[in-house]
Enzyme design. Sequence first.
Site, mmCIF file in Angstrom:
data_model
loop_
_atom_site.group_PDB
_atom_site.id
_atom_site.type_symbol
_atom_site.label_atom_id
_atom_site.label_comp_id
_atom_site.label_asym_id
_atom_site.label_seq_id
_atom_site.Cartn_x
_atom_site.Cartn_y
_atom_site.Cartn_z
ATOM 1 N N GLY A 251 0.808 -1.209 0.000
ATOM 2 C CA GLY A 251 0.000 0.000 0.000
ATOM 3 C C GLY A 251 0.841 1.259 0.000
ATOM 4 N N VAL B 262 2.359 1.973 -3.435
ATOM 5 C CA VAL B 262 1.357 2.623 -4.300
ATOM 6 C C VAL B 262 1.188 4.090 -3.902
ATOM 7 C CG1 VAL B 262 -1.070 2.655 -4.974
ATOM 8 C CG2 VAL B 262 0.134 0.466 -4.763
ATOM 9 N N HIS B 263 1.171 4.357 -2.599
ATOM 10 C CA HIS B 263 1.033 5.725 -2.083
ATOM 11 C C HIS B 263 2.172 6.615 -2.582
ATOM 12 C CE1 HIS B 263 0.354 8.997 0.733
ATOM 13 N NE2 HIS B 263 1.538 8.800 1.295
ATOM 14 N N ILE B 264 3.404 6.115 -2.523
ATOM 15 C CA ILE B 264 4.561 6.887 -2.978
ATOM 16 C C ILE B 264 4.487 7.119 -4.487
ATOM 17 C CG2 ILE B 264 7.076 6.835 -3.244
ATOM 18 C CD1 ILE B 264 7.159 5.249 -0.591
#
Length: 217
Positions: free
Chosen positions: A167, A170-172
């Site tokens: 997760g 994906v956030h970065i």
Amino acid sequence: MMTIRTDLIQRYNASDRANHWFVAITFILLALSGLALFHPAFFFFTNLLGGGPWTRILHPFIGIAMFAGFVGMMVRFWNVNRITENDRKWISQVGDVINNREENLPPVGRYNAGQKYLFWTMVVCISLLLITGVLIWQPYFAPYVPIVAIRIAVLVHALAAFIIIAGIIVHIYAAIWVQGTLRAMTRGTVTDAWARQHHLDWYREIKNKGSHGHDHY
């Protein structure tokens, strides 16, 4: 002569950003040291914390520190991460999201549905990591825990860690992919254009409150 930009909106204050980066740094240390303890192929990551024994000692203490920091984030942003009907519609149109067809999407508040679901995933996974981490923490707690519970805790700990690492990757990626996003957590501000395009409801709320350029809520 320095010019002052008038097209900026404050998205995060200094306290928010310090909290975020504390959690981010401790998370990275935990992810790398956890991988080192999980599989020999990643053992070289133990050099970050002074070698194998120190990694085993420090990993759980850093985990406690990250959990405390994340509780601070959770308290700050709990209310603005509630899932709404617009969020469900937004997530159902993921094709438009990926292809940058934001004009087809419902207006977004302070956070979009992807950010909100990541927030709640972190709440669940970090809580699981804390609970299972305590159960398997040698030499303090593990000696008093049944071996079956320890085996289950190790498995849940690994799965929760895998989910949260994926997760955060994906956030970065999303923060880099959406131009203008990174400055929110480095400088605390975003442009009017960025806010209108990506978080229209939030932008309208700020304008209605007359907080352009300086207020934070």
